[in-house]
Design a protein around this motif. Structure first.
Motif, PDB file in Angstrom:
ATOM      1  N   GLY A   3       0.803  -1.214   0.000  1.00  7.90           N
ATOM      2  CA  GLY A   3       0.000   0.000   0.000  1.00  7.90           C
ATOM      3  C   GLY A   3       0.831   1.256   0.000  1.00  7.90           C
ATOM      4  O   GLY A   3       2.045   1.240   0.236  1.00  7.90           O
ATOM      5  N   VAL A  41      -8.162  -1.780   1.930  1.00  8.62           N
ATOM      6  CA  VAL A  41      -7.566  -2.841   1.124  1.00  8.62           C
ATOM      7  C   VAL A  41      -8.197  -2.831  -0.266  1.00  8.62           C
ATOM      8  O   VAL A  41      -9.423  -2.880  -0.414  1.00  8.62           O
ATOM      9  CB  VAL A  41      -7.765  -4.215   1.790  1.00  8.62           C
ATOM     10  N   SER A  49      -3.060  -0.786  -1.935  1.00  9.17           N
ATOM     11  CA  SER A  49      -4.032  -0.381  -0.926  1.00  9.17           C
ATOM     12  C   SER A  49      -3.660   1.001  -0.399  1.00  9.17           C
ATOM     13  O   SER A  49      -2.621   1.569  -0.765  1.00  9.17           O
ATOM     14  CB  SER A  49      -4.058  -1.404   0.211  1.00  9.17           C
TER      15      SER A  49
END
Length: 244
Positions: A35, A63, A68
């Protein structure tokens, strides 16, 4: 998109653009998640010093497939004593790189999460001995379905009784004396200790004497390497600081 909170270990972190960081997290609830933490380099309130390799966090994230979104991170522990010792840094880096390289995205593994955090706690407590690395590796392979077969020759399939002679084969396999006549030996006591590693979840419960470590090391190294597409960076570093 729904925001969730999860325990996580930082596997990798790198700067991205002017103020962001891209991190790979091993989360308890979602498995491995990659992420972007927007503004992480300048937002002390939301991230502070949290996004460092092998830090244990409580993260708030969204998510998604692909990248993410990491919204915030609260520090559970940075394992400060690990970061004061070069050998411990190398071993912690090795453990998180193994998890990153083996684990697919989005596959939760609570057992592996517990194993990794237990190993980091052991390192942070200053109690770690060479056997702990091999204990971690044996259980790591077992959890992910790559358990080394100690009771049957991987070539001819003959049963290997407790006192049988064993040899290290290619790709971290165990062979009988006939099939592995040129391989390094694995004594029955070493095989018994390796089997005990996956029968207990407690670090310190299994200790390999130095001679046994010399036997089990090539076997575990080979079993791990066979499932990798390229060498581990952390392993090269470990070999520099502890060549034996």
């Amino acid at each position: 998109m729904e925001t969730s909170r999860s325990e996580a270990i930082v596997l990798t972190a790198m700067d991205y653009r002017e103020s962001d960081r891209i991190v790979t997290l091993f989360t308890l609830q979602h498995g491995k998640v990659r992420g972007v933490a927007k503004g992480a380099k300048r937002s002390v309130r939301r991230f502070g010093p949290a996004l460092e390799p092998f830090a244990r966090l409580s993260v708030e994230l969204v998510v998604r497939e692909g990248l993410s979104s990491v919204r915030s991170a609260d520090i559970v522990t940075l394992y400060p004593r690990i970061r004061q010792d070069l050998r411990s840094i190398g071993l912690a880096g090795y453990a998180v790189e193994l998890v990153d390289r083996y684990l697919p995205d989005g596959a939760p593994s609570p057992r592996l999460f517990r194993l990794l955090t237990a190993y980091l706690e052991r390192l942070d407590g200053g109690e770690s001995v060479p056997s702990d690395r091999r204990f971690f590796e044996a259980n790591f392979l077992n959890i992910l379905g790559y358990r080394i077969s100690l009771d049957r020759c991987s070539s001819c399939g003959v049963d290997l009784l407790p006192g049988a002679e064993r040899r290290v084969g290619g790709a971290g396999t165990v062979l009988c004396a006939g099939c592995g006549r040129y391989g390094a030996p694995i004594g029955p006591d070493t095989a018994a200790l390796l089997a005990r590693c996956v029968a207990t979840g407690r670090f310190g419960a299994v200790l390999f004497p130095p001679a046994f470590l010399q036997e089990v090391g090539p076997l575990l190294d080979g079993a791990i390497a066979t499932h990798l597409t390229r060498p581990l960076n952390s392993l090269a570093f470990l070999k520099q600081i502890e060549p034996d």
